[in-house]
Write an enzyme that holds these catalytic residues in place. Structure first.
Site, PDB file in Angstrom:
ATOM      1  N   PRO A 119       4.431  -4.976   4.844  1.00  0.00           N
ATOM      2  CA  PRO A 119       3.945  -3.638   4.899  1.00  0.00           C
ATOM      3  C   PRO A 119       2.714  -3.278   4.016  1.00  0.00           C
ATOM      4  CG  PRO A 119       6.030  -3.489   3.871  1.00  0.00           C
ATOM      5  CD  PRO A 119       5.694  -4.896   3.951  1.00  0.00           C
ATOM      6  N   HIS A 120       2.561  -4.012   3.033  1.00  0.00           N
ATOM      7  CA  HIS A 120       1.729  -3.310   1.740  1.00  0.00           C
ATOM      8  C   HIS A 120       0.921  -4.578   0.908  1.00  0.00           C
ATOM      9  CE1 HIS A 120       3.619   0.389   2.386  1.00  0.00           C
ATOM     10  NE2 HIS A 120       4.850  -0.036   2.012  1.00  0.00           N
ATOM     11  N   TYR A 121      -0.428  -4.958   1.513  1.00  0.00           N
ATOM     12  CA  TYR A 121      -1.163  -5.582   0.554  1.00  0.00           C
ATOM     13  C   TYR A 121      -0.646  -7.144   0.394  1.00  0.00           C
ATOM     14  CZ  TYR A 121      -3.151  -1.209  -0.744  1.00  0.00           C
ATOM     15  OH  TYR A 121      -3.784   0.004  -0.627  1.00  0.00           O
TER      16      TYR A 121
END
Length: 221
Positions: A119-121
């Protein structure tokens, strides 16, 4: 290496790509075949459930796709998946049902089983992520060795030559990868294991364990 076979790592009922794994022992054997398999599978998908986009892209009608996401084919995005702002899917990607592909996450030549969260980077290339596995913010699958040699999977004294130059990680069902971790080429993580944040991981991590460092891997109680 019997603990790191397809049957030990993954529940094949939790992916639309179960056929890709048929006749194989180790999950990295599917990496060269993902793109062609997507094209064959995509042509069998119901037009009532999936929209087709030019470039061999099939997206489930129930999926949520941010207008800023970049998606190249061949690619299949499953039912109820969420592709968020500025996600970058470079092709040869199967994104399972209920998956989350988040802000600035990049995918290439991957299979994400159902309910996977990146979900993030995150960078996930040449990898397979099992059912309900989760990669913390900033964690990545490094897929090419610095010396550019072919990847070898190593588990203590045992090793298998894969014949692959690009090979990220094989992550079993229910694995949690901590924020900022780097999974080096050829990493294999057994089911239901946890990787501490900021960990450089190499080789094989047993199922049901906690990876604190290369010298400290403990079984869950």
């Amino acid at each position: 290496m019997e603990n790191y076979t397809i049957s030990q790592l993954f529940d094949l009922t939790q992916t639309i790509a179960a056929g890709l794994f048929e006749g194989k022992i180790y999950p990295w054997e599917v990496l060269p075949e993902i793109g062609d398999y997507i094209v064959r599978l995509g042509k069998t998908l119901s037009p009532e459930e999936y929209d087709y986009r030019e470039g061999d892209i099939w997206i489930a009608k129930s999926a949520k796709i941010a207008p800023t996401a970049s998606i190249s084919g061949p690619c299949i995005i499953g039912k109820d998946a969420e592709i968020r702002h500025c996600a970058f899917i470079r092709g040869k990607a199967i994104v399972g049902e209920g998956c989350v592909v988040g802000n600035s996450t990049e995918l290439k030549n991957v299979v994400l089983f159902n309910r996977v969260q990146v979900p993030h980077y995150n960078y996930v290339g040449d990898s397979v992520l099992g059912y309900r596995s989760h990669m913390g913010a900033g964690s990545i699958c490094s897929n090419v060795k610095s010396d550019k040699k072919l990847v070898i999977v190593k588990d203590k004294e045992e090793q298998i030559e894969t014949g692959l130059k690009k090979f990220g990680a094989m992550i079993g069902d229910y694995v949690e990868v901590g924020c900022g971790s780097v999974l080096n080429p050829g990493t294999v993580i057994g089911r239901n294991s946890n990787i501490y944040p900021l960990s450089p991981v190499r080789g094989c991590v047993p199922a049901d364990s906690i990876y604190k460092s290369a010298r400290e891997i403990v079984l869950k109680k």
